[in-house]
Design a protein around this motif. Structure first.
Motif, short mmCIF file in Angstrom:
data_model
loop_
_atom_site.label_atom_id
_atom_site.label_comp_id
_atom_site.label_asym_id
_atom_site.label_seq_id
_atom_site.Cartn_x
_atom_site.Cartn_y
_atom_site.Cartn_z
N UNK A 153 36.81 -55.48 15.57
CA UNK A 153 38.23 -55.59 15.88
C UNK A 153 38.44 -56.53 17.06
N UNK A 154 39.59 -57.18 17.07
CA UNK A 154 39.94 -58.05 18.20
C UNK A 154 40.67 -57.21 19.24
N UNK A 155 40.09 -57.16 20.42
CA UNK A 155 40.69 -56.38 21.51
C UNK A 155 41.40 -57.32 22.48
N UNK A 156 42.54 -56.89 23.03
CA UNK A 156 43.17 -55.57 22.87
C UNK A 156 43.83 -55.41 21.50
N UNK A 160 41.55 -52.36 25.79
CA UNK A 160 41.56 -51.94 24.38
C UNK A 160 42.93 -52.04 23.75
N UNK A 161 43.99 -52.04 24.56
CA UNK A 161 45.35 -52.04 24.03
C UNK A 161 45.81 -50.66 23.59
N UNK A 162 45.04 -49.62 23.92
CA UNK A 162 45.33 -48.26 23.45
C UNK A 162 45.64 -47.34 24.63
N UNK A 198 39.01 -47.68 18.78
CA UNK A 198 39.04 -47.52 20.24
C UNK A 198 37.64 -47.19 20.77
N UNK A 199 36.96 -46.24 20.13
CA UNK A 199 35.64 -45.84 20.58
C UNK A 199 34.58 -46.91 20.31
N UNK A 200 34.75 -47.68 19.25
CA UNK A 200 33.77 -48.71 18.91
C UNK A 200 33.73 -49.83 19.94
N UNK A 201 34.78 -49.96 20.73
CA UNK A 201 34.83 -50.99 21.77
C UNK A 201 33.64 -50.90 22.71
N UNK A 202 33.19 -49.69 23.01
CA UNK A 202 32.11 -49.49 23.97
C UNK A 202 30.77 -50.03 23.53
N UNK A 225 32.64 -54.52 25.71
CA UNK A 225 32.89 -53.13 26.01
C UNK A 225 31.77 -52.47 26.81
N UNK A 226 30.52 -52.76 26.46
CA UNK A 226 29.39 -52.17 27.20
C UNK A 226 29.39 -52.65 28.65
N UNK A 227 29.71 -53.92 28.85
CA UNK A 227 29.78 -54.45 30.21
C UNK A 227 30.89 -53.73 30.98
#
Length: 547
Positions: free
Chosen positions: A50-53, A90-92, A384-388, A393-395
């Motif tokens: 997904x493209x964040x945000x 994340x935009x969430x 939302x959770x996959x961002x991490x 996201x990990x950074x």
């Protein structure tokens, strides 16, 4: 009240536990020798991510415990600087619900009974939900996530494909994914907890760092008689009795632990073995002589900290970050000569390798983020959770926002800012990390570079070196789970057994029952079907090894 809490605990507890502010990694096949990303790298964003945000007007609700270090500053995680920035990234928007400290299990049951659960639920379903994640899915309390992973979690899916040992740790025997895991990203992060002792007191008394139980007795007795220390040895007993002994400290010297383990492929239950009786006899003697904190049955993290930092106790079991990293600066502020060091896990015979010790799995059972079947935003929750698990996201989870929590040096290394290391509000580093990052216990991949900076003190690194010298890999159970047929039976058996073990342990140590009472206790264990519980764990281990 303490005993009441014990009744809901199951003993599907792996030898490795989590403390609230744990920092760890993993090794060996049965604990995920897969070491994740290279020390200086981060996970790569998966194709089709997904493209964040994200573009959404929905608000996700999240249920989960709040760390005790945050509570004096914020009543909800959502108000911390980290989560405000995570919302932008994340935009969430998210709204948190937090159970009262040490009441997560009871309040989670209340939420499920209400029929109005949050979208996302952070909880240790493997160890603390009766019957484990398989039962939680069957009960309709959490979703089986296989299809949602495949469609909307490309970052985590790609990581699991590259790390099959991690993959088999985060699903049930039938292949069901049940949550987004906290993943240890490097072997360096494996060990983070063990015995801690006042080295300056040892030097003053001309004593070595204790290695054997006899040396520990001599040391604690010297602290009591020559230093006048009120409670020479203290450690946590909340939310479970003897909480910090579960990894093998002191109990392990007698060849057992407080839960299930295996020897040569055969599962055993520590409190049903003769070694547990020896442990109880030893601790009964120590308690009677005032060498153990008199309040040992009810000590929580706050009281433990108070005992150590006030000088009322000189030895404990604690974490390298939230223990040594938090306590040593306070002690040095009062006495520049104060020293805390990590001591090896105790043994009976000098030179022996400790049988047990703390060492976490790659995918910690305490760091799972499940999704409710009642959620109207399940797809959004997964994204939302996959961002991490993306590189970005990990950074972010490990270091926060660039320019705030960290800055990149010329080599591209994310170095924590003074906001974290030398906080202007005088917050210890463990608190600053909780406010501006979520490196511990997050839906992400913990970075070695986090640990390199968090464990900056020489005392912390030497403690890890002392604590990692155990045979825990050889004896620990893999993160197996009872199947649907076994889960209810196992939970019922272990609820009763854990209550019996805790009550008997407390009675014998505190002198309310003689050591000989242990023989009647063994008969009661038999009547409560401990053999059947062992049989279920044996089958679960064998199934796990075939995953």
């Amino acid at each position: 009240m303490a005993m009441k809490r014990k009744q809901w605990l199951t003993a599907a507890v792996t030898v490795s536990l989590l403390s609230t502010t744990v920092l760890s990694a993993c090794s060996k096949s049965d604990e995920g020798k897969e070491s994740g990303p290279a020390p200086s790298s981060n996970p790569t964003a998966a194709s089709g991510a997904a493209a964040y945000p994200l573009k959404t007007d929905a608000t996700l609700s999240i249920w989960g415990e709040i760390d005790a270090t945050i509570l004096p500053l914020y009543s909800t995680r959502g108000d911390t600087p980290f989560y405000k920035e995570l919302e932008k990234a994340t935009g969430v928007k998210v709204k948190f619900t937090h159970p009262a400290l040490n009441q997560a299990k009871e309040q989670l049951n209340i939420m499920f009974a209400s029929g109005e659960p949050t979208d996302i639920i952070e909880f240790n379903f493997k160890d603390l939900y009766p019957g484990g994640p398989t039962k939680a899915i069957k009960d309709g309390n959490i979703l089986k996530l296989n299809d949602l992973f495949a469609k909307y979690a490309p970052n985590l899916t790609a990581y699991l494909k590259e790390h099959p040992e991690v993959d088999r740790q985060i699903k049930t025997d039938d292949g069901s994914y049940y949550g987004f895991p906290f993943i240890r990203g490097d072997d360096f992060l494996t060990v983070y907890q063990g015995p801690i002792i006042r080295k300056d007191w040892l030097d003053e008394l001309a004593l070595p760092i204790p290695e054997t139980m006899d040396e520990w007795y001599t040391t604690l007795k010297a602290f009591k008689e020559k230093k006048g220390i009120e409670a020479p040895l203290t450690f946590q007993s909340q939310p479970r009795l003897l909480e910090h002994l579960y990894n093998g400290a002191f109990i392990g010297a007698f060849g057992v632990n407080r839960s299930f383990y295996q020897e040569d492929g055969k599962v055993k239950f520590g409190p049903a073995e003769a070694g547990y009786k020896e442990f109880l006899a030893t601790f009964r003697k120590w308690y009677a002589e005032g060498l153990i904190d008199k309040n040992i049955a009810t000590i929580d993290s706050k009281l433990q900290t108070a005992q150590i930092t006030s000088g009322k106790s000189g030895a404990t079991i604690g974490n390298v970050g939230g223990g040594i990293g938090q306590w040593l600066p306070v002690l040095k502020g009062k006495d520049a000569k104060a020293q805390l060091v990590g001591a090896p896990y105790p043994v009976l015979k000098k030179g022996d390798t400790p049988k047990f010790g703390q060492k976490d799995f790659v995918a910690s059972s305490g760091g799972f983020f499940a999704i409710s079947p009642q959620s109207k935003n399940a797809e959004l929750a997964v994204k939302y959770l996959d961002f991490g698990y993306s590189k970005e996201g990990a950074l972010f989870y490990n270091f926060g926002k660039e320019g705030v929590g960290y800055n990149l040096d010329s080599a591209g290394y994310p170095k924590y800012s003074d906001l974290i290391i030398n906080n202007p509000d005088k917050h210890p580093m463990v608190t600053a990390l909780m406010l501006y990052t979520r490196a511990p216990m997050s839906p992400s991949i913990q970075d070695k570079r986090y640990g390199e900076q968090y464990f900056a003190m020489a005392e912390q690194r030497s403690a890890i070196d002392a604590w990692k010298k155990t045979d825990k890999d050889k004896y620990s159970l893999p993160p197996s789970t009872p199947n649907t047929e076994e889960s209810s039976e196992f939970a019922k058996i272990m609820n009763e057994i854990n209550t019996l073990v805790d009550e008997t342990t407390a009675k014998i140590i505190m002198g309310n029952e003689p050591v000989e009472y242990f023989d009647k206790y063994l008969e009661k264990l038999k009547s409560l079907k401990i053999d059947r519980a062992i049989e279920i764990q044996q089958a679960a281990m064998e199934r796990y090894n075939k995953r």
